[in-house]
Design a protein around this motif. Structure first.
Motif, mmCIF file in Angstrom:
data_model
loop_
_atom_site.group_PDB
_atom_site.id
_atom_site.type_symbol
_atom_site.label_atom_id
_atom_site.label_comp_id
_atom_site.label_asym_id
_atom_site.label_seq_id
_atom_site.Cartn_x
_atom_site.Cartn_y
_atom_site.Cartn_z
ATOM 1 N N PHE A 1 19.375 94.492 -44.449
ATOM 2 C CA PHE A 1 19.855 93.106 -44.456
ATOM 3 C C PHE A 1 19.720 92.456 -43.079
ATOM 4 O O PHE A 1 19.448 91.263 -42.973
ATOM 5 N N ASN A 2 19.907 93.247 -42.024
ATOM 6 C CA ASN A 2 19.807 92.714 -40.667
ATOM 7 C C ASN A 2 18.367 92.666 -40.155
ATOM 8 O O ASN A 2 18.127 92.187 -39.044
ATOM 9 N N GLY B 1 21.866 87.952 -44.557
ATOM 10 C CA GLY B 1 22.777 89.092 -44.577
ATOM 11 C C GLY B 1 24.225 88.665 -44.498
ATOM 12 O O GLY B 1 25.111 89.503 -44.313
#
Length: 304
Positions: free
Chosen positions: A154-155, A20
């Motif tokens: 993304f995290n 990310g």
């Protein structure tokens, strides 16, 4: 081999991004921050179009955003830290991490509450009716939240319980909560919420065009629709959270805020504001003429 059989492996699960963060020389570009910024941009563009269609002036939405966005970010972070204190102030916690917004953790409840304070200040300074601005903002706010949820992807955070559904979300072992080390796929609750927000935004735009809503009723509709979806989605999540009477804190927050939104929706004035500006503005006549020449009255609901 059938087309369904060929599609089976493709739909086995949704992959999570390998990273990310990308580096532009010494500068880290974080997907979470980029998604938040993209969501803010979407909200400003959509709200500006709806505001001008209601009779507002160009540039006013951007002026309000200068107040609302910083207030909203601070409010969102405060809610997250106060509702999940162990990671920062509990055993082994690090209080300094409360400042690391780029790592994720913005509570929408605090963001909207404190962001509304900033928006009210901006509206007063720009001579705008706050209720009319809130109505113009509501669909764009939902779209901003939908875009921002991609940052959670993304995290690798805010996912739900394990699932064997074709759209299960693959989570790396390092991001799985305790007790789920051997589970590979989870409900993509970030995606559920993003899709719910897009549908809710479309419903609000349709209802606004159909009944010419005003006096805050579009915004209260946003509150009701969002909390309906968020309350259900919260019951799917398995990440650690504060519990109250056996339910996650955000479930109770959804219920409470949803009731407030329903009361506001039922008791707000019918119809739409005759004027969205608090006082005559020298540019108002020009804006009205421009809207009229485009074939729409200033107070007409926006085109999709």
């Amino acid at each position: 081999m059938s087309a369904l059989a060929l599609a089976g492996p493709v739909l086995a699960e949704i992959p999570s991004p390998a990273t990310g963060v990308w580096h532009l020389g010494p500068v880290p570009l974080r997907a979470y921050a980029l998604c938040i910024l993209a969501g803010i941009a979407v909200a400003i563009v959509v709200t500006d179009r709806r505001w001008r269609a209601r009779g507002g002036l160009p540039g006013q939405v951007a002026d309000v955003a200068l107040w609302a966005v910083p207030f909203g970010i601070v409010g969102g972070r405060l809610y997250h830290v106060l509702s999940s204190p162990d990671a920062y102030f509990g055993a082994g916690g690090d209080p300094v991490r409360a400042l690391f917004i780029w790592q994720g953790g913005l509570g929408i409840w605090g963001a909207v509450a404190l962001g509304a304070v900033g928006a009210w200040i901006g509206c007063r300074r720009s001579g705008m009716r706050f209720s009319a601005f809130a109505d113009a903002l509501a669909p764009g706010l939902l779209l901003a939240q939908a875009v921002g949820r991609l940052g959670n992807w993304f995290n690798q955070e805010l996912f739900g319980r394990p699932t064997d559904l074709p759209w299960g979300l693959a989570i790396d072992p390092a991001h799985r909560p305790a007790g789920f080390a051997d589970v590979g796929a989870f409900h993509p609750t970030f995606l559920y919420e993003a899709l719910w927000n897009v549908v809710a935004a479309a419903v609000l735009v349709w209802a606004d065009r159909r009944w010419r809503l005003g006096h805050g009723r579009v915004f209260w509709g946003y509150v009701v629709l969002y909390t309906l979806g968020r309350g259900w989605i919260e019951t799917l999540r398995v990440d650690p959270a504060e519990q109250v009477l056996g339910l996650r804190l955000n479930v109770w927050t959804s219920l409470g805020v949803g009731v407030v939104g329903l009361v506001g929706l039922l008791y707000a004035r019918r119809g739409r504001e005759a004027e969205v500006l608090l006082a005559p503005h020298p540019d108002a006549a020009t804006a009205a003429a421009a809207a009229g020449s485009a074939g729409a009255r200033p107070a007409d609901p926006p085109r999709p």
